[in-house]
Design an enzyme around this catalytic site. Structure first.
Site, PDB file in Angstrom:
ATOM      1  CB  CYS A  91       2.159   6.239  -0.544  1.00 52.49           C
ATOM      2  SG  CYS A  91       0.823   6.139   0.666  1.00 52.49           S
ATOM      3  CG  HIS A 130       3.255   8.371   3.637  1.00 53.69           C
ATOM      4  ND1 HIS A 130       2.757   8.505   2.366  1.00 53.69           N
ATOM      5  CD2 HIS A 130       4.600   8.510   3.526  1.00 53.69           C
ATOM      6  CE1 HIS A 130       3.761   8.726   1.526  1.00 53.69           C
ATOM      7  NE2 HIS A 130       4.885   8.726   2.213  1.00 53.69           N
TER       8      HIS A 130
END
Length: 992
Positions: free
Chosen positions: A54, A309
């Site tokens: 990510c 994340h």
């Protein structure tokens, strides 16, 4: 409505509602609408997260929306000659980008004109050599990639391409040092691609910039050497901004090094920032306009620096609208959603977290933003970037593949719907005729198969009724509850269409099993009444020879035994049914358990002697009346029968007399040997090699095993067999040489041998058969120092076999599998020392042995106070292990856990990293907080195996945890266990 499972005639609630209601075409297939994967109008294209990539996706989207960078990359010529020559792309050849620029070109072209909702960046990631399962430092990735891109583009001829990275991202500042004595100013000019701003102790972005540029005093040991003064002088040093780039990257230093733990940690403090940033007050030259607009906010969700994340909030430069880029998902931010830098945390917020400060219009604040990107404000219209022809051709080729896939999925959906409609009509017709009418022929069929037939997601398999058969090959009465009775017409259709069998019609129910089942049920119902009757009959005294002998233990538990026997008959029927139907592969373990149960005594077998006759011990049996025996025989027809006039076993009587004689003989023998070998019986009277006795120059050796076996006999002469020989061959090699050195016999091998005085050795040779004599002799010159004495053995040491024994012992310690080690957690720098409290480290068996030595002779018997005639006797397991003698206390080599320890199963070829993960699950201490040591040696090489680190079975490893760690389990990306960081080592980012 629910189905009545016990009623074979109930055909409601078996899955028919799906077919009898209105037709829902979506229920006829499990294929998602391919148009859900299609890009929406005026929407951006997402990027697939390949595991933990990510952080890469956020930067790719941000760089894609830098129109100047995108246009420059499109102008970069391709290395493939077919494209540059204008011949087009060969249709039979897949395009494979060769350089990082080509990968980025192709990726940007797909992001711009693809019809897909998201695309796969695996080619780009693979070209960089990134580990898709390892989350990396996003800021480090940005720096390294920009450096790699600049280096790659520097070879281009077109200046717009060659200088794009410097033009967009490169600024200049100077380190200026001013001498306080003479005022001389020294300046060192340097380029920067981002400003790294400390956020500790600050609340606003402008405060962070001010601290970055603040003046530093150089005094004391840190004084500056002035070239003019030619000596060290007090001075001031600060950074002056000389020029700023079009795109200003501001790195907020959220991830800092913690000196206490030796690892990175994340600062979760709020920082305020505005959509407009005026940099003029911070510039050295104030003759230009330096107003910047916020264009991107890069965010890290999560409380740890090693997991979490990454998300990006990026502004579209053409429309000025903000979008949230979260891997495959892209969302427009408007209205209440337009809160830049705000993303919910993955972990539950603690009560101690600070509240979000209030922000005015045009300002935002974030506790998760780690990079702010500002673009120089300009009145020029935004660029319109066109995809080059050869790249557009590649994009169209990919779009064609996507359209083909969409059409294929749509066709599959269409076919599934068509098949579903046909089956719908078929099921509706057959379900009407499924019930069997009264007096009409019928079949039994498995409920499970019927449910699968009505389940549209799985095509039915051939009918298999074998699991419902009894041992006679007919329908088992207990299986009726999982069968359904259907009409012969529908059954004919099923077997014709799907096949299988065997067919179970009206005559299929097994009469024999029904009769046996009824008998068992009658006995179960009658058992309580019979128990009361037998209890009353047992109160009557039996006169004459009309009674029968029954074991007392059997009488105490006959009702339970009868109930278990009746239940076992049902289970036996099911087991035999399973074997007949080919399901025996799952019965292995139950069969083993059953064999163990069969070894236990059945009713009245507790008074059967080993010769199959009536046992001689009358304490274990009693006489019951004939009426009571007949009642018991109904439940135990195979029980052994002994009328009360039956004589006891004659062989057992003879053996009993012989046993009494042997016991008396053994007691006398043990008493004589104990008196004759007092030194051998007591450890404190035995010589020790570590402090050789002065009164003799010769000592003899026997194996410790012999001593242990002899002591058992002396302590329990009626229970243990007498020892007849001294087996010293176990201490010798095949060549007849001694396996131990004098030094080893004083240390690690001392637990394998026992030393004997010469006088005692003469008595041992008279009492036992000695296979090999082993003697240690001391040679010492008159008046010499005792430490200079020489020690020789007969037979002599065999060096080859001794070396082989040591190698084998080391190999065994290094090649174990599934061995137990102990992890001891140290709390407040305190640890349990093994020698400080030996009683804590003594095994339970050792404690029992210590208590046993102080008991009277009779109480040392493990069967002491235990009834010998129990129907189920206690099993005594003997575990063989080597013990050694120390101060009259028998010690075991086994380790006993103490408080704060946990046992783990490990293998020698397991790495330290894998052990740390085990420890994390056992103690809830993250690997990067674990400090492990064994015998004072720090364990730090996570790639080393436990065998190579000296971790052997029964080892105790000390664990010291740095600090409590928050729960990282609820992360979107795979949790990354923090080991010594390698960063981007071995990737293409360091190739330049």
């Amino acid at each position: 409505r629910r189905n009545c499972r016990g009623n074979p005639n109930c055909l409601v609630g078996i899955g028919e509602h799906v077919w009898l209601g209105e037709i829902d075409e979506n229920s006829f297939h499990n294929i998602d609408d391919p148009n859900c994967e299609r890009r929406k109008k005026n929407a951006f294209v997402g990027l697939t997260n390949l595991g933990a990539t990510c952080y890469v996706n956020t930067f790719l989207q941000m760089w894609f929306l830098n129109l100047e960078l995108r246009q420059a990359l499109y102008l970069c010529p391709s290395a493939c000659s077919e494209y540059t020559a204008g011949e087009g792309i060969p249709k039979d050849k897949e395009y494979e980008p060769q350089t990082i620029c080509e990968h980025l070109q192709y990726l940007f072209a797909l992001l711009q004109n693809s019809k897909r909702r998201y695309i796969d960046p695996s080619g780009f990631v693979k070209a960089l050599g990134l580990d898709t399962g390892q989350q990396q430092d996003a800021q480090e990735f940005s720096k390294l990639f920009m450096s790699l891109l600049e280096d790659t583009l520097s070879k281009q001829k077109n200046p717009d391409v060659r200088n794009i990275v410097q033009k967009q991202f490169c600024g200049e500042y100077a380190y200026v040092t001013v001498c306080n004595q003479c005022g001389r100013e020294s300046k060192l000019v340097s380029k920067f691609y981002e400003l790294e701003l400390n956020i500790q102790g600050h609340k606003q972005l402008t405060d962070c910039i001010t601290e970055f540029l603040k003046e530093e005093k150089l005094e004391g040991d840190n004084r500056y050497f002035c070239e003019t003064c030619q000596s060290k002088q007090n001075a001031t040093r600060k950074i002056r901004l000389l020029s700023l780039p079009c795109t200003l990257n501001l790195q907020l230093m959220r991830f800092v090094f913690d000196r206490q733990t030796g690892h990175k940690k994340k600062l979760n403090t709020y920082i305020g920032f505005s959509e407009l940033l005026d940099m003029e007050p911070f510039m050295e030259q104030k003759n230009s306009v330096y107003v910047y607009e916020l264009s991107a906010v890069l965010i890290h969700r999560g409380v740890s620096a090693y997991s979490g994340h990454y998300i990006a909030h990026v502004k579209d430069p053409q429309t000025g609208e903000w979008y949230k880029f979260n891997d495959e998902d892209i969302e427009k931010m408007e209205g209440k959603k337009l809160q830049l830098g705000i993303e919910e945390d993955l972990a539950e917020p603690s009560k101690s977290q600070t509240r979000k400060p209030k922000c005015g219009k045009g300002t935002h604040c974030s506790r998760n933003a780690y990079m702010l990107v500002y673009r120089l404000q300009t009145r020029e219209k935004s660029l319109t970037v066109e995809v080059p022809a050869f790249l557009q051709e590649l994009v169209e080729r990919d779009n064609c593949k996507f359209e083909e896939w969409c059409n294929e999925m749509a066709e599959m959906r269409k076919q599934s719907v068509a098949r579903g409609k046909i089956k719908h009509e078929e099921v509706k017709e057959l379900y009407k005729r499924l019930p069997a009418e009264a007096g009409s022929p019928y079949d039994f069929i498995s409920l499970e198969w019927l449910q699968k037939w009505l389940d549209e997601s799985t095509p039915p398999k051939p009918i298999d009724n074998t699991a419902c058969l009894c041992s006679h090959g007919k329908l088992h009465p207990d299986k009726i509850s999982i069968m359904k009775r259907i009409s012969e017409y529908v059954a004919d259709f099923f077997y014709r269409r799907y096949g299988g069998g065997p067919r179970l019609n009206v005559k299929a129910l097994c009469k024999d099993c029904v009769v046996e089942r009824c008998r068992i049920l009658r006995l179960k119902n009658q058992l309580n009444e019979d128990y009361k009757t037998v209890t009353n009959l047992l109160k009557i005294t039996v006169k004459g020879n009309d009674g029968f002998w029954v074991g007392k233990a059997s009488l105490r538990s006959w009702r339970q035994l009868a109930l278990e026997q009746l239940n076992e008959q049902d289970e036996d029927a099911e087991h035999s049914n399973g074997k007949m139907n080919g399901n025996a592969q799952n019965k292995g373990e139950p069969n083993e358990e059953k064999r163990e149960e069969e070894e236990e005594l059945n009713f009245n077998e507790d008074i059967v002697c080993p010769h199959g006759d009536l046992c001689i011990s009358e304490n274990e049996r009693r006489v019951v009346s004939k009426e009571a025996w007949e009642k018991l025989k109904q439940y135990f027809p195979k029980a052994p029968e002994f009328p009360n006039n039956r004589e006891c076993c004659s062989q057992c009587k003879i053996l009993e007399r012989e046993g009494e004689e042997n016991e008396a003989l053994h007691k006398m023998m043990a008493s004589e040997q104990k008196t004759s070998l007092q030194n051998l019986f007591h450890d404190k009277c035995r010589p020790c090699l570590g402090s050789w006795p002065q009164e003799t120059d010769e000592l003899y050796i026997v194996s410790q095993f012999f001593v242990e076996e002899w002591r058992k006999f002396v302590r329990r002469p009626t229970r243990c067999s007498p020892v007849s020989s001294v087996g010293n061959s176990a201490l010798l090699c095949p060549h007849g040489g001694l396996m131990f050195t004098y030094a080893s016999m004083t240390k690690e091998d001392s637990k394998l041998i026992a030393l004997i005085w010469p006088s005692e050795w003469e008595r041992i040779q008279k009492l036992f058969v000695v296979d090999h004599v082993i003697k240690i002799t001391r040679t010492q010159a008159a008046g010499a120092d005792p430490e200079s004495a020489l020690y020789t053995s007969e037979p002599q040491l065999c060096p080859e076999c001794r070396e082989g024994l040591l190698c084998q012992q080391q190999r065994d310690l290094r090649e174990y599998t599934q061995a137990t080690i102990y992890i001891h957690k140290v709390v407040d720098n305190k640890k349990v020392m093994k020698d400080a409290a030996p009683e804590l480290n003594m095994s339970s068996s050792e404690a029992e042995e210590e208590r046993e030595e102080n008991k009277p002779e009779g109480e040392q018997d493990p069967d002491f106070n235990q009834t010998n005639g129990g129907a189920k006797r206690q099993k005594i397991s003997h575990q063989s292990y080597i013990t050694y003698q120390k101060q009259g206390i028998r010690r075991s080599t086994r380790h006993r856990k103490v408080r704060g320890e946990k046992a783990l199963l490990v293998s020698a070829n397991q790495t330290l990293k894998e052990l740390k993960i085990q420890i994390m699950h056992a103690f809830s201490v993250a690997p990067f907080d674990q400090n492990l040591s064994i015998d004072g040696k720090i364990l730090s090489d996570d790639t080393a195996t436990l065998g190579s680190l000296g971790v052997i079975p029964e080892s105790v490893i000390l664990l010291k945890a740095d600090e409590p760690i928050a729960d990282y389990a609820a992360m979107d990306d795979v949790m990354q266990v923090c080991m010594p960081e390698e960063g981007f080592k071995g990737t293409g980012l360091l190739g330049h």
